[in-house]
Design an enzyme around this catalytic site. Structure first.
Site, PDB file in Angstrom:
ATOM      1  N   THR A 280      16.591  18.435 -69.174  1.00 15.94           N
ATOM      2  CA  THR A 280      16.159  18.662 -67.788  1.00 15.94           C
ATOM      3  C   THR A 280      16.030  17.332 -67.061  1.00 15.94           C
ATOM      4  O   THR A 280      16.450  17.190 -65.908  1.00 15.94           O
ATOM      5  CB  THR A 280      14.816  19.406 -67.760  1.00 15.94           C
TER       6      THR A 280
ATOM      7  N   ARG B   7       2.899  28.653 -61.440  1.00 20.62           N
ATOM      8  CA  ARG B   7       2.394  29.011 -62.761  1.00 20.62           C
ATOM      9  C   ARG B   7       2.119  27.726 -63.532  1.00 20.62           C
ATOM     10  O   ARG B   7       2.720  26.667 -63.249  1.00 20.62           O
ATOM     11  CB  ARG B   7       3.371  29.913 -63.515  1.00 20.62           C
TER      12      ARG B   7
ATOM     13  N   GLN C  85      17.856  25.329 -66.267  1.00 25.52           N
ATOM     14  CA  GLN C  85      17.331  24.103 -65.661  1.00 25.52           C
ATOM     15  C   GLN C  85      18.474  23.196 -65.204  1.00 25.52           C
ATOM     16  O   GLN C  85      19.316  22.781 -66.007  1.00 25.52           O
ATOM     17  CB  GLN C  85      16.440  23.340 -66.642  1.00 25.52           C
TER      18      GLN C  85
ATOM     19  N   ASP D 116      10.294  27.831 -60.964  1.00 27.99           N
ATOM     20  CA  ASP D 116       9.639  26.517 -61.081  1.00 27.99           C
ATOM     21  C   ASP D 116      10.358  25.447 -60.259  1.00 27.99           C
ATOM     22  O   ASP D 116      10.554  24.321 -60.714  1.00 27.99           O
ATOM     23  CB  ASP D 116       9.592  26.078 -62.555  1.00 27.99           C
TER      24      ASP D 116
ATOM     25  N   GLN E 226      16.914  26.943 -60.742  1.00 29.90           N
ATOM     26  CA  GLN E 226      15.740  26.598 -61.547  1.00 29.90           C
ATOM     27  C   GLN E 226      15.560  25.083 -61.571  1.00 29.90           C
ATOM     28  O   GLN E 226      16.501  24.336 -61.827  1.00 29.90           O
ATOM     29  CB  GLN E 226      15.901  27.133 -62.974  1.00 29.90           C
ATOM     30  N   ASP E 227      14.303  24.633 -61.298  1.00 23.91           N
ATOM     31  CA  ASP E 227      13.942  23.204 -61.383  1.00 23.91           C
ATOM     32  C   ASP E 227      14.680  22.354 -60.341  1.00 23.91           C
ATOM     33  O   ASP E 227      15.223  21.294 -60.666  1.00 23.91           O
ATOM     34  CB  ASP E 227      14.215  22.655 -62.782  1.00 23.91           C
TER      35      ASP E 227
ATOM     36  N   TRP F 259       2.482  25.106 -65.948  1.00 25.72           N
ATOM     37  CA  TRP F 259       3.395  24.507 -66.923  1.00 25.72           C
ATOM     38  C   TRP F 259       2.622  23.746 -67.999  1.00 25.72           C
ATOM     39  O   TRP F 259       2.951  23.809 -69.176  1.00 25.72           O
ATOM     40  CB  TRP F 259       4.363  23.575 -66.190  1.00 25.72           C
TER      41      TRP F 259
END
Length: 553
Positions: free
Chosen positions: A317, A459, A347, A391, A369-370, A461
């Site tokens: 990531t 949320r 990711q 996220d 994502q990310d 992590w």
């Protein structure tokens, strides 16, 4: 790098002269001192078994931390010498760890020089500088570990790396806790100073002051006149242009970055790279020695930087980002950064920011994502657009997004959207995500899907995840619970999630989660997460010329 770092370490350790103990802080036992740390038992085993004060104990811990950081870097380098026996993904994870370990050595060297010269509470600004470095050190440790664990199926993390990582992290945690106890002011003396909008500032424009020669160059290449030059603006020392047809100074952005001077301060102003309209398929990297660099494009969706690295194709990531910046005091204006890997590649980061005192103004970040990895240190985003799914604003910086547009988009089947995943691992870290006066609406693809996808504010992590939403407009896409779990009850009692005075159909807090770490706060508590307080932005944002509201609006 290794020779220079070793010499620096020896020089620091050989010239240590501990400051005299403060009469106001009489010696106490290690057991009493360690009560202020997250792991008192480990702290007690670490410190010498003798009475001391918090300053001398902290110096002992930081000195040992500095030595250990050098040993861990050597260990990682030893593994990299055996790369022929490792998978590509394992090598990439180790290279991440090497990069992060080098940063930690630098941060600990700077921190030790500060704690070794005084046994008194520091000013708010100076204390925040060092607390920020210690917070980033812990973040770097966790990032290294996350990357190693993601490749655990291909090689053994237990062979000599996971245990030193864990032990060093515990050591750094003690150093941060003792620094916070000894040097950080117990009460903040600074107050929000209201709206600090610069006079004459207009959206999409920076007030600049240049030499007549630099101004002539800029005016000859700027077709949109997005910047204005006047006597009260931001100092620009020089400018180079990036034009894809070869009519400028450079054809690629990375070549222009390489030509920028290495700087330790901004006395000469910003080195500006003007990137004309076009789609630039390159992975941009701004290393730590390119201090006071400014990149200006022709506008969102006009100057576009794009890549497609992702974890499915073997990248971590951390190193999947299209655009990476580590250099302090970085400024970006009027650009779009995309990661086009798509939702199925999981990711896939558009921007990874580990640059202290960095700002993005009127920029767009697009991925799934990310998307936006606010990795570490202190960051500010103003009037930016952020698109993503799972996220998609994450990391462990002290970061504020102000007057931005946040667009959750359509995820893969079976997924839900989580706007934030904040990664604070230690209660003494001065990190968190503050989202202030932004607009949260569904992107076009999600809006077309109606209410079939759930979207949450965030949320946890990591265990001490901290995120605050203040004075935002939330459309009806936000689920009534507001927040989502990570795994079971992980972090629900240690996180800090808060909402203050948001509006719109998604802002109703009557059916929010009932976790002990969730709060609906008042203006007094919300003020702690404003630009003036959370980032001490009054001290550095005016130098970048970026408009900001220092207090609640």
């Amino acid at each position: 790098m290794a020779t220079t770092n070793t010499f620096s370490l020896l020089l620091i350790l050989l010239t240590i002269q501990l400051s005299s103990s403060s009469a106001a802080d009489p010696p106490i036992s290690p057991a009493s001192l360690c009560k202020f740390t997250p792991d008192p038992s480990y702290c007690k085993s670490l410190l010498p078994n003798q009475t001391s004060n918090v300053y001398d104990s902290a110096r002992f811990s930081v000195r040992k931390s500095l030595s250990q950081s050098r040993k861990f870097l050597d260990l990682v380098n030893n593994y990299l010498t055996r790369r022929s026996s490792l998978t590509v993904s394992a090598i990439r994870a180790l290279e991440d760890c090497k990069f992060l370990a080098e940063l930690n050595f630098d941060f600990l060297s700077t921190s030790f020089q500060t704690v070794n010269t005084t046994s008194q509470t520091l000013s708010s600004v100076k204390a925040d500088d060092i607390q920020t470095l210690f917070s980033a050190i812990l973040t770097n440790q966790q990032t290294c570990l996350d990357g190693l664990q993601s490749t655990a199926s291909a090689w053994s993390v237990k062979n000599g790396l996971s245990i030193p990582l864990s032990n060093d992290t515990k050591l750094y945690t003690v150093s941060l806790a003792l620094f916070t106890k000894g040097w950080v002011p117990k009460s903040k003396t600074w107050k929000p100073r209201g709206n600090n909008r610069l006079p004459g500032f207009r959206s999409g424009r920076l007030p600049l002051k240049m030499s007549s020669k630099t101004l002539e160059v800029y005016q000859s290449v700027s077709r949109r006149k997005l910047l204005q030059a006047d006597d009260s603006g931001v100092l620009v020392s020089d400018i180079v242009t990036v034009v894809q047809n070869g009519s400028g100074d450079f054809v690629t952005i990375n070549d222009a970055i390489s030509a920028a001077p290495n700087r330790s301060n901004g006395a000469n102003g910003y080195f500006m790279i003007y990137v004309t309209a076009g789609v630039y398929e390159e992975y941009v990297n701004i290393p730590k020695n390119k201090n006071y660099l400014m990149i200006v494009g022709d506008g969102i969706n006009q100057t576009v930087i794009t890549g497609n690295r992702n974890v499915v194709d073997g990248w971590t990531t951390f190193n999947s980002a299209t655009f990476v910046v580590t250099a302090p005091n970085f400024v970006a204006v009027n650009i779009t950064v995309r990661n086009t890997a798509g939702a199925t590649k999981h990711q896939a980061v558009a921007v990874r920011n580990g640059a202290d005192l960095s700002t993005f103004y009127s920029c767009s970040f697009e991925a799934y994502q990310d998307t936006l990895y606010t990795h570490s240190l202190r960051q500010f985003y103003r009037e930016c657009d952020i698109y993503g799914t799972v996220d998609f604003i994450f990391g462990n910086a002290a970061v504020i997004l102000q007057n931005c547009n946040i667009y959750p988009r359509m995820p893969m089947s079976g997924q839900f959207n989580a706007i934030t995943a904040q990664g604070r691992t230690d209660p003494n870290q001065n990190t968190g995500i503050s989202i202030h006066n932004c607009v949260i609406r569904a992107a076009d693809d999600l809006a077309a899907a109606g209410s079939t996808v759930k979207t949450y504010l965030g949320r946890p992590w990591k265990e001490y995840s901290r995120t605050v939403y203040m004075q935002n407009f939330m459309d009806d896409l936000i689920d009534s619970a507001g927040w989502q779990i990570w795994s079971g009850d992980f972090g629900l009692n240690t996180l800090y999630y808060a909402e203050y005075n948001n509006t719109g159909p998604g802002s109703d807090t009557s059916n929010r989660v009932t976790w002990s770490g969730y709060h609906v706060i008042d203006a007094v508590d919300a003020a702690n997460f404003t630009v003036s307080n959370f980032l001490l932005g009054d001290a550095w944002l005016p130098l970048a010329g970026i408009p900001f509201s220092g207090s609640l609006v």
